[in-house]
Enzyme design. Structure first.
Site, PDB file in Angstrom:
ATOM      1  N   SER A 163       0.843  -1.215  -0.041  1.00  0.00           N
ATOM      2  CA  SER A 163       0.020   0.022   0.129  1.00  0.00           C
ATOM      3  C   SER A 163       0.783   1.276  -0.027  1.00  0.00           C
ATOM      4  O   SER A 163       0.602   2.275   0.629  1.00  0.00           O
ATOM      5  CB  SER A 163      -0.765  -0.020   1.203  1.00  0.00           C
ATOM      6  OG  SER A 163      -1.969  -0.831   0.929  1.00  0.00           O
ATOM      7  N   ASP A 173      -6.857  -0.382   2.817  1.00  0.00           N
ATOM      8  CA  ASP A 173      -5.686   0.354   2.838  1.00  0.00           C
ATOM      9  C   ASP A 173      -5.509   1.707   3.302  1.00  0.00           C
ATOM     10  O   ASP A 173      -4.906   2.108   4.368  1.00  0.00           O
ATOM     11  CB  ASP A 173      -4.858   0.468   1.269  1.00  0.00           C
ATOM     12  CG  ASP A 173      -5.041  -1.222   0.765  1.00  0.00           C
ATOM     13  OD1 ASP A 173      -5.378  -2.085   1.269  1.00  0.00           O
ATOM     14  OD2 ASP A 173      -4.587  -1.039  -0.523  1.00  0.00           O
TER      15      ASP A 173
HETATM   16  C1  GLA Z   1      -5.685  -4.286  -2.844  1.00  0.00           C
HETATM   17  C2  GLA Z   1      -6.845  -3.022  -2.488  1.00  0.00           C
HETATM   18  C3  GLA Z   1      -7.697  -3.382  -1.091  1.00  0.00           C
HETATM   19  C4  GLA Z   1      -7.968  -4.876  -0.896  1.00  0.00           C
HETATM   20  C5  GLA Z   1      -6.711  -5.761  -1.146  1.00  0.00           C
HETATM   21  C6  GLA Z   1      -7.304  -7.409  -1.276  1.00  0.00           C
HETATM   22  O1  GLA Z   1      -4.848  -3.944  -1.590  1.00  0.00           O
HETATM   23  O2  GLA Z   1      -6.423  -1.699  -2.607  1.00  0.00           O
HETATM   24  O3  GLA Z   1      -8.741  -2.609  -1.173  1.00  0.00           O
HETATM   25  O4  GLA Z   1      -8.945  -5.301  -1.777  1.00  0.00           O
HETATM   26  O5  GLA Z   1      -6.036  -5.468  -2.557  1.00  0.00           O
HETATM   27  O6  GLA Z   1      -7.497  -7.847  -0.131  1.00  0.00           O
END
Ligand code: GLA
Length: 441
Positions: free
Chosen positions: A170, A216
């Site tokens: 993230s 995230d």
């Molecule tokens: C990415 C997305 C989140 C979530 C994950 C999977 O990180 O940004 O919102 O859906 O994938 O859990």
């Protein structure tokens, strides 16, 4: 506005590539400090704030306030957020820092310390979609805040981050939240953290074009040191769960990202879940999302779905239950049941949701053979990136060296293995001379 998510998402991958080259150059010559503290969060705070302040001064000639927002690792609950289900992430010690000072005009002057590149935007004339440039994240956040009625103030921003890119940790939420926090504060607005998370998600959904869920941005805003957050992605209520003190969160980076899949498949999975809800509604008119469907109801109505849609639903429904089970274990301070739940989560993502890949499977398998491991699974969106491993503090060092050697022997690539602690969410790290209002919790 109709857009092609695949196109926009692949621009996001290009942005990651540009930034990753710079990070690799930095990591190739790590200082002792970098190695020692890479993911513990101990390098965060004052050292980095001083670095950002010095760079800000060199670039813009004035003092600044410095804001920080972290990346995250999801402990369990994958792809459940956009199905209004449950997730259990922690913020980690990798962050994005933003130095900011107000200007007297309506311009945003952005500078990326990672890329050594600047970009300007006019607050009175913002585009309403990104262009595949790294500045889409901060400008997208400015756009979303203004769309929500927050009049912003012109500002100089120096942005610098160390969240590994393309690793599923993230980095995008970290830049969005740190920028959003900084922009609101410099314009004198107070906002609660959940609202900030939602607006950063909107920036990513609509401006960048990635249909991510709320996890995230939410944990980057609300993370707490030593804790995981059990988030109900429908009500946006959350509980802080203290992590058992003997556990280390060890993140193993496979160092691969299968872009073609990662590019479009995320949005495809989301569309499949929506289609399944539409089809199941014929027999279950009360449901709004997969959150509302039980495994029993799914089995009874299997005839309404293709085999693929059935398996997608089975992953989401069973994963929601596993999140609740892990949360219960943490609440009781237990670690013993973790291994089975983490293994079931990984298998479900590999076989039903089909978002794993060989490198992730090999990494999880190697981890499972090590001493002191309480569970391992892939984490994040999938198709590469990282695994999350619960490892006994006493064995974490040994785990790190053995997994690194065994993964390199099997795949031919040296992985990065970060021993992490759950860390604090977004914060003001350094205030400029004039005291700026703060975002409230
Ligand atoms: C990415 C997305 C989140 C979530 C994950 C999977 O990180 O940004 O919102 O859906 O994938 O859990």
């Amino acid at each position: 506005m109709v857009r092609c998510p695949d196109f926009v998402r692949s621009s996001r991958d290009e942005i990651d590539d540009q930034l990753r080259l710079v990070q690799l150059a930095e990591l190739a010559a790590p200082t002792e400090e970098t190695v020692r503290c890479l993911c513990s969060g101990k390098r965060t705070g004052m050292n980095k704030a001083r670095e950002v302040l010095a760079s800000f001064k060199a670039r813009f000639g004035t003092g600044a306030s410095v804001y920080r927002a972290p990346g995250r690792v999801n402990l369990i609950g994958e792809h459940t957020d956009y199905n209004e289900g449950f997730v259990l992430p922690s913020a980690i010690g990798f962050s994005c820092w933003v130095g900011i000072a107000p200007r007297n005009d309506r311009k945003l002057a952005l500078y990326s310390g990672n890329l050594g590149e600047g970009r300007e935007a006019d607050l009175d004339d913002l585009e309403n979609r990104g262009s595949g440039h790294w500045s889409d994240y901060p400008i997208g956040v400015a756009w979303a805040l203004q769309e929500a009625g927050y009049r912003l103030r012109g500002a100089d921003l120096y942005i610098s981050g160390d969240v590994p890119l393309g690793a599923g940790l993230s980095s995008s939420a970290a830049i969005e939240v740190s920028t959003g926090y900084a922009l609101l504060s410099v314009a004198g607005h107070a906002i609660d953290r959940t609202k900030l998370a939602l607006l950063c998600q909107r920036a990513e959904n609509e401006f960048v074009g990635m249909r991510c869920g709320i996890m995230d941005q939410f944990v980057s805003c609300h993370g707490r040191a030593g804790h995981a957050l059990m988030i109900d992605c429908r009500s946006l209520e959350y509980r802080l769960l203290r992590l058992p003190p003997q556990l280390r969160l060890v993140i193993c980076n496979t160092m691969v990202k299968h872009k073609l899949q990662a590019g479009g498949e995320y949005n495809v999975r989301r569309a499949e879940c929506e289609e399944a809800v539409r089809k199941l509604s014929a027999a279950l008119p009360q449901i709004r999302s997969l959150r509302d469907v039980t495994l029993e109801q799914l089995t009874q109505n299997r005839n309404l779905l293709s085999d693929t849609l059935y398996r997608r639903c089975r992953h989401i429904i069973s994963e929601n239950k596993r999140v609740q089970d892990v949360a219960e274990l943490f609440e009781e301070g237990q670690v013993d049941g973790l291994r089975v739940l983490m293994a079931a989560s990984h298998e479900s993502m590999r076989d039903d949701y089909e978002i794993s890949c060989r490198e992730l499977d090999v990494m999880v398998e190697i981890a499972g053979r090590q001493r002191g491991v309480y569970g391992a699974r892939m984490t994040g969106g999938g198709f590469g990136g990282c695994t999350i491993n619960f490892v006994d503090a006493e064995h974490a060092g040994e785990f790190q060296s053995r997994v690194s050697a065994e993964y390199e022997a099997a795949i031919g690539l040296p992985p990065d293995v970060y021993i992490c602690e759950a860390s604090q969410g977004a914060e003001l790290v350094e205030t400029a001379a004039e005291n700026l209002p703060k975002v409230t919790r």
